[in-house]
Design an enzyme around this catalytic site. Structure first.
Site, short mmCIF file in Angstrom:
data_model
loop_
_atom_site.label_atom_id
_atom_site.label_comp_id
_atom_site.label_asym_id
_atom_site.label_seq_id
_atom_site.Cartn_x
_atom_site.Cartn_y
_atom_site.Cartn_z
N LYS A 14 -59.24 -5.33 -150.75
CA LYS A 14 -59.27 -6.58 -149.98
C LYS A 14 -60.45 -6.60 -149.01
CE LYS A 14 -55.11 -6.18 -148.15
NZ LYS A 14 -54.75 -4.84 -148.67
N ARG A 95 -48.33 -9.95 -143.33
CA ARG A 95 -47.97 -8.70 -143.99
C ARG A 95 -46.47 -8.70 -144.31
NH1 ARG A 95 -52.42 -5.25 -143.44
NH2 ARG A 95 -51.89 -3.08 -143.78
N ARG A 163 -60.60 7.05 -142.35
CA ARG A 163 -59.56 6.49 -141.47
C ARG A 163 -58.41 7.46 -141.31
NH1 ARG A 163 -58.11 0.53 -143.47
NH2 ARG A 163 -56.06 1.35 -142.95
P1 AMP Z 1 -55.23 -2.23 -142.92
O1 AMP Z 1 -56.56 -1.96 -142.32
O2 AMP Z 1 -55.02 -3.66 -143.32
O3 AMP Z 1 -54.89 -1.26 -144.04
O4 AMP Z 1 -54.14 -1.96 -141.76
C1 AMP Z 1 -54.01 -0.70 -141.17
C2 AMP Z 1 -52.73 -0.63 -140.37
O5 AMP Z 1 -52.75 -1.62 -139.34
C3 AMP Z 1 -51.46 -0.92 -141.16
O6 AMP Z 1 -50.97 0.22 -141.83
C4 AMP Z 1 -50.52 -1.37 -140.03
O7 AMP Z 1 -50.06 -0.27 -139.28
C5 AMP Z 1 -51.45 -2.17 -139.14
N1 AMP Z 1 -51.50 -3.61 -139.53
C6 AMP Z 1 -52.55 -4.28 -140.05
N2 AMP Z 1 -52.23 -5.57 -140.26
C7 AMP Z 1 -50.95 -5.72 -139.86
C8 AMP Z 1 -50.03 -6.80 -139.84
N3 AMP Z 1 -50.36 -8.04 -140.28
N4 AMP Z 1 -48.78 -6.58 -139.37
C9 AMP Z 1 -48.41 -5.37 -138.93
N5 AMP Z 1 -49.20 -4.29 -138.93
C10 AMP Z 1 -50.47 -4.46 -139.40
#
Ligand code: AMP
Length: 215
Positions: A14, A95, A163
């Protein structure tokens, strides 16, 4: 201004696809909820401090916390001069169903929700090779999308990092959370006639082109 939601498991591409499309099209803006949260953590804000514990474990942060950040970004985009022909590529939000309902209540003009489809068994491998620029947020993969110089960002020359939540144990937990919390959104947007689907296994350029056509 309108909004295109990116759906797909962690590691489905994404961020890579949205980043590429935004770099190539002036009217597309990439908004990543994960980047907003990591930015808040780096800046040491109260929201960042609260989010950190959830993120380190691969859990979702509280809905209200991330929803406020998204509201602020959407409001800012609506006020900007290019607002009329701008499309936000919303990556990582909503999410879960509660967040989708928050977005709807905000009156956000969602044009489509595009699912980048990648089988689970590919995800661990994809995430293991993922590298990110901590400064400009550009994403790389050691095999699929390597930087020109190993370990260095092509755009700003910063040393790439892994990360913290990309370790295999946390990735397993993130996938469980994805299937339980986020996958129901496929049905939700399908029911609204907004769902599109692209094959996430055809290489970055092809996925980006298919995404642009679908959205
Ligand atoms: P990502 O970079 O999208 O993989 O997000 C990394 C982490 O951020 C996720 O594993 C969640 O802990 C948190 N996170 C990101 N977006 C959301 C969301 N919309 N709702 C809740 N937690 C989120």
């Amino acid at each position: 201004m309108n909004i295109v939601i990116l759906l797909g498991a962690p590691g489905s591409g994404k961020g890579t696809v949205a980043g590429k499309l935004a770099a190539d099209n002036a009217n597309l803006k990439h908004v990543s909820s994960g980047d907003l949260l990591r930015g808040a953590i780096a800046a040491g804000t109260a929201a960042g401090n609260e989010a950190k514990g959830y993120m380190d474990k691969g859990n979702l942060v509280p809905d209200a916390l991330i929803a406020q950040m998204i509201k602020d970004v959407v409001a800012e985009s609506e006020q900007s001069e290019q607002s009329n022909n701008q499309t936000i590529l919303l990556d990582g939000f909503p999410r879960n169903l509660a967040q989708a309902e928050i977005l709807e209540k905000m009156g956000a003009p969602v044009k489509s929700a595009v699912l980048i489809d990648v089988p689970d068994e590919i995800i661990q491998d994809r995430i293991a090779g993922r590298r990110t620029c901590p400064k400009c947020k550009a994403g790389y993969h050691v095999k699929n999308l390597p930087p020109k110089v190993e370990g260095i960002c092509d755009h700003c020359g910063t040393a790439l990092t892994i990360r913290k939540d990309d370790n295999p144990e946390t990735v397993k937990d993130r996938l469980v959370v994805y299937h339980r919390e986020t996958e129901p959104l496929i049905q939700y947007y399908s029911g609204k006639g907004l769902l599109k689907k692209v094959d996430g296994m055809t290489g970055v350029d092809n996925v980006a082109a298919a995404f642009l056509a679908a959205m």
